[in-house]
Design a protein around this motif. Sequence first.
Motif, PDB file in Angstrom:
ATOM      1  N   LEU A   1       0.711  -1.141   0.153  1.00 53.85           N
ATOM      2  CA  LEU A   1      -0.177  -0.073  -0.319  1.00 53.85           C
ATOM      3  C   LEU A   1       0.974   1.058  -0.185  1.00 53.85           C
ATOM      4  O   LEU A   1       1.628   1.464   1.462  1.00 53.85           O
ATOM      5  CB  LEU A   1      -0.638   0.286   1.428  1.00 53.85           C
ATOM      6  N   CYS A   2       0.785   1.710  -1.131  1.00 57.18           N
ATOM      7  CA  CYS A   2       0.995   3.235  -0.863  1.00 57.18           C
ATOM      8  C   CYS A   2       0.066   4.730  -0.272  1.00 57.18           C
ATOM      9  O   CYS A   2      -0.711   4.428  -1.161  1.00 57.18           O
ATOM     10  CB  CYS A   2       2.582   3.126  -2.741  1.00 57.18           C
ATOM     11  N   PHE A   3       0.701   4.802   0.172  1.00 60.47           N
ATOM     12  CA  PHE A   3      -0.238   6.744  -0.147  1.00 60.47           C
ATOM     13  C   PHE A   3       1.347   7.766   0.064  1.00 60.47           C
ATOM     14  O   PHE A   3       1.901   8.073   0.395  1.00 60.47           O
ATOM     15  CB  PHE A   3      -0.175   6.644   1.915  1.00 60.47           C
ATOM     16  N   PRO A   4      -0.001   8.999  -0.760  1.00 58.02           N
ATOM     17  CA  PRO A   4      -0.974   9.244  -1.007  1.00 58.02           C
ATOM     18  C   PRO A   4      -1.473   8.499  -2.511  1.00 58.02           C
ATOM     19  O   PRO A   4      -2.921   8.858  -3.027  1.00 58.02           O
ATOM     20  CB  PRO A   4      -1.240  10.320  -1.161  1.00 58.02           C
TER      21      PRO A   4
ATOM     22  N   PRO B   1       6.161   3.136   7.257  1.00 58.28           N
ATOM     23  CA  PRO B   1       6.464   3.786   5.859  1.00 58.28           C
ATOM     24  C   PRO B   1       7.812   3.831   5.427  1.00 58.28           C
ATOM     25  O   PRO B   1       8.738   3.038   5.835  1.00 58.28           O
ATOM     26  CB  PRO B   1       6.324   5.355   6.831  1.00 58.28           C
ATOM     27  N   GLU B   2       7.741   4.300   4.676  1.00 58.06           N
ATOM     28  CA  GLU B   2       8.956   4.750   3.350  1.00 58.06           C
ATOM     29  C   GLU B   2       9.619   3.605   3.650  1.00 58.06           C
ATOM     30  O   GLU B   2      10.934   3.528   3.749  1.00 58.06           O
ATOM     31  CB  GLU B   2      10.090   5.859   4.511  1.00 58.06           C
ATOM     32  N   TYR B   3       8.907   2.865   2.543  1.00 57.12           N
ATOM     33  CA  TYR B   3       9.449   1.449   2.102  1.00 57.12           C
ATOM     34  C   TYR B   3       9.899   0.638   3.809  1.00 57.12           C
ATOM     35  O   TYR B   3      11.417  -0.409   3.567  1.00 57.12           O
ATOM     36  CB  TYR B   3      10.145   1.665   1.131  1.00 57.12           C
ATOM     37  N   GLY B   4       9.307   0.498   4.283  1.00 54.27           N
ATOM     38  CA  GLY B   4      10.020  -0.304   5.531  1.00 54.27           C
ATOM     39  C   GLY B   4      11.308   0.266   6.344  1.00 54.27           C
ATOM     40  O   GLY B   4      12.062   0.287   7.979  1.00 54.27           O
ATOM     41  N   LEU B   5      11.613   2.232   5.993  1.00 53.45           N
ATOM     42  CA  LEU B   5      12.849   2.245   6.234  1.00 53.45           C
ATOM     43  C   LEU B   5      12.257   2.572   8.305  1.00 53.45           C
ATOM     44  O   LEU B   5      13.477   2.566   8.986  1.00 53.45           O
ATOM     45  CB  LEU B   5      13.171   3.447   6.267  1.00 53.45           C
ATOM     46  N   ILE B   6      11.076   3.162   8.028  1.00 54.43           N
ATOM     47  CA  ILE B   6      10.558   3.778   9.709  1.00 54.43           C
ATOM     48  C   ILE B   6       9.732   2.268   9.970  1.00 54.43           C
ATOM     49  O   ILE B   6       8.155   1.929   9.998  1.00 54.43           O
ATOM     50  CB  ILE B   6       9.454   5.149   9.281  1.00 54.43           C
ATOM     51  N   HIS B   7      10.193   2.415  12.131  1.00 53.06           N
ATOM     52  CA  HIS B   7       8.685   1.917  12.476  1.00 53.06           C
ATOM     53  C   HIS B   7       8.455   2.562  13.069  1.00 53.06           C
ATOM     54  O   HIS B   7       9.495   2.510  14.816  1.00 53.06           O
ATOM     55  CB  HIS B   7       9.957   0.655  13.123  1.00 53.06           C
TER      56      HIS B   7
ATOM     57  N   ALA C   1       7.574  11.388   8.462  1.00 51.01           N
ATOM     58  CA  ALA C   1       6.827  12.743   7.939  1.00 51.01           C
ATOM     59  C   ALA C   1       5.293  12.345   7.605  1.00 51.01           C
ATOM     60  O   ALA C   1       3.761  12.387   7.086  1.00 51.01           O
ATOM     61  CB  ALA C   1       6.490  12.430   6.070  1.00 51.01           C
ATOM     62  N   ASP C   2       5.007  11.009   8.147  1.00 46.24           N
ATOM     63  CA  ASP C   2       3.686  10.047   7.840  1.00 46.24           C
ATOM     64  C   ASP C   2       3.438  10.392   9.462  1.00 46.24           C
ATOM     65  O   ASP C   2       3.370   9.671  10.320  1.00 46.24           O
ATOM     66  CB  ASP C   2       3.284   8.847   7.243  1.00 46.24           C
ATOM     67  N   VAL C   3       1.709  10.287   9.157  1.00 43.83           N
ATOM     68  CA  VAL C   3       0.974   9.944  10.636  1.00 43.83           C
ATOM     69  C   VAL C   3      -0.274   8.583  10.010  1.00 43.83           C
ATOM     70  O   VAL C   3      -0.955   9.045   9.244  1.00 43.83           O
ATOM     71  CB  VAL C   3       0.391  11.163  11.018  1.00 43.83           C
ATOM     72  N   LEU C   4      -0.285   7.918  10.242  1.00 41.30           N
ATOM     73  CA  LEU C   4      -1.570   6.752  10.462  1.00 41.30           C
ATOM     74  C   LEU C   4      -2.118   6.660  11.263  1.00 41.30           C
ATOM     75  O   LEU C   4      -1.491   6.692  12.280  1.00 41.30           O
ATOM     76  CB  LEU C   4      -0.529   5.799   9.279  1.00 41.30           C
TER      77      LEU C   4
ATOM     78  N   ARG D   1       0.465  13.136   6.377  1.00 35.34           N
ATOM     79  CA  ARG D   1       1.853  14.244   6.223  1.00 35.34           C
ATOM     80  C   ARG D   1       1.675  14.976   7.909  1.00 35.34           C
ATOM     81  O   ARG D   1       0.444  15.822   8.369  1.00 35.34           O
ATOM     82  CB  ARG D   1       2.244  14.970   4.976  1.00 35.34           C
ATOM     83  N   ARG D   2       2.775  14.610   8.126  1.00 34.10           N
ATOM     84  CA  ARG D   2       2.989  15.215   9.939  1.00 34.10           C
ATOM     85  C   ARG D   2       2.049  16.632   9.774  1.00 34.10           C
ATOM     86  O   ARG D   2       1.560  17.752  10.859  1.00 34.10           O
ATOM     87  CB  ARG D   2       3.878  15.363  10.191  1.00 34.10           C
ATOM     88  N   TRP D   3       2.605  17.775   8.541  1.00 39.10           N
ATOM     89  CA  TRP D   3       2.298  19.051   8.593  1.00 39.10           C
ATOM     90  C   TRP D   3       0.849  18.866   8.144  1.00 39.10           C
ATOM     91  O   TRP D   3      -0.070  20.378   8.055  1.00 39.10           O
ATOM     92  CB  TRP D   3       2.942  19.888   7.575  1.00 39.10           C
ATOM     93  N   GLU D   4       0.185  17.827   7.506  1.00 40.68           N
ATOM     94  CA  GLU D   4      -1.204  18.508   8.022  1.00 40.68           C
ATOM     95  C   GLU D   4      -2.639  17.763   8.613  1.00 40.68           C
ATOM     96  O   GLU D   4      -2.447  17.510   9.966  1.00 40.68           O
ATOM     97  CB  GLU D   4      -1.802  17.253   6.555  1.00 40.68           C
TER      98      GLU D   4
END
Length: 623
Positions: free
Chosen positions: A30-33, A130-136, A152-155, A190-193
């Motif tokens: 799954l890719c966002f957005p 997120p980021e292709y598995g780089l972020i846990h 940069a992501d908020v889920l 995104r964090r700024w949204e």
Amino acid sequence: MSTLPIGDYALLSDCRSAALVSRAGSVDWLCFPRFDGPSVFARLLDDDGGHFSLRAAGDAEVSRGYADQTMALETTFTTATGVAVVTDAMAVGRNDRGHELGAGSPGALLRRVACTQGEVELEVAYAPRPEYGLIHPILEAVDGGVAARGGADVLVLSTPVELAIDGSGATGRFTLRAGEAAGFALHHARRWEPAPPLWTQEEIASRLDDTLEGWRSWSRLHQAYEGPWRDLVHHSGRVLQALTFEPTGAIVAAPTTSLPETVGGARNWDYRYTWVRDASLTMEALWVAACPDEANKFFGFLAGAAATQLHRGTDLQIMFGVGGERDLTERELPHLAGWRASRPVRVGNGAWTQRQLDVYGELLGAARRLVDQLGELDAWTQRFLVAAADAAAVRWREQDQGIWEVRGEPRDFVYSKLMCWVALDRAIGLAEQLGATDRVEGWTATREAIRAAICERGWSDRAGAYTQAFGTDELDASNLMLAITGFLEGSDPRMQATIDATATRLTDERGLVYRYTAADGLEGEEGSFLLCTFWLAQAQALAGELQAARATFARAVGYASDVGLLAEEVDPAGGGEMIGNYPQAFSHIGLVNAAWAISQAEDDARRRQPVAAGGGKPPASGR
């Protein structure tokens, strides 16, 4: 590493991004957005790439299919104690209907499980990466769900079930009885949204119903094909619509990256972009399968993305990002193991810098086919299409990398010359709509010069067929397009010889067609191509070989997954398993066009049949 067959996955789409769901109920991609955005779940490419599983606990029989006229997936788990149905969809906007499908998509994955019989214990496993598995990310329980923050992501996952958080993953078990249901919704921002919302059970059920109705309204408005293989053609039309990025009208070649052309090999490319060729051919296929009333949006997108290149006198770039971006620089992700250890995993695609002269023909071919849908062209699009025809007229003698993006030295590929011919032929037919009647005489003279060059230099007596490039004897499936584009009649002796040579000398043991077998400057081998097999069926139909055409078509569709999806290739060494990026627009384009060609050829054959004594109509073709 991921070992599941590629055909084990089903596609979800909100006409902005896509998810892949396994038969076991796990969202592994799954890719966002956007289609080409960094993944949130990528277990498809690495065990630690992230996933979101919702399934029956313990042993269960599994069956699945798309809800009627939609791209929402229904997976049925039958256990010893009961039956539960999981419905998965990417949410479209509230009241998105018909042409507006995807216009208001909120960026949300919806999953709802309902127990229809007895009782069923279910399990949830949620591990965003997120980021292709780089972020846990850091997971935190919030009222009504689980929030994930990192990078940069908020889920935010809305869940009716309390999940146990362990580091960057969460799990839970719950039981449903007949008549009960539980819904989940995953939102991204995104964090700024503004923070993603949490949805109630009522909101999740309502938005799921609304998404189903959105897809059905699109299907009712667009799909009128009634020929052979109607259901397959309509489904392929929906798949092609699912690969469309609604905000711009761009169409991706596939929603995945790095699913290999050879298991364990290095031919692993990122297909989440808009190739001018693929997108143009998609629009033509939608003319058959789904009446593309949104054609103006697509041509407007290309005109905006590429027109300045033609006006500057440079080559038309062959591909763009779904927003119109030009720089698609390729890089590798060494931390991902790859599907079945097929490395490297790549994002971006270095082919964006290649020269491929065929794009002018596909572009103008689509414009000619869709002239009724396009209506009156704006001045910007007129100038863009005229510039494309002029570029084909000037550059057709030059060498390029060809349709298959060969990474060796440029050559005089027959297909590239053919499509320059198509560009001029279709531009001549469009001259009034383009305001370019003053160019017809010059375009006509160049068109005839291209025809002469192909007929004289593209044919090989030694090969007994038209060949891949001038001065060679290698076969290439793209030469089937000599008949499909109308350059030659299917009954032309040289065309028939080329069709027969392809069927007998460019196929694997199953009768599936290779693109070519000549050296291409890359290591490793590749499978047979489903698109090329459909081309063979289409060319056979145009040659009047209807029985052979149906047999070839049946061979190709026989490799579709249980939910009717097609990858790029079939692995000759893997027991007929699909390989390559998935689902592949090209393969579904081939299915639609071949079915249409067979339908038209059979209609023509019936019209030529004498009416039996006593009157009456000849019988309609069966399936």
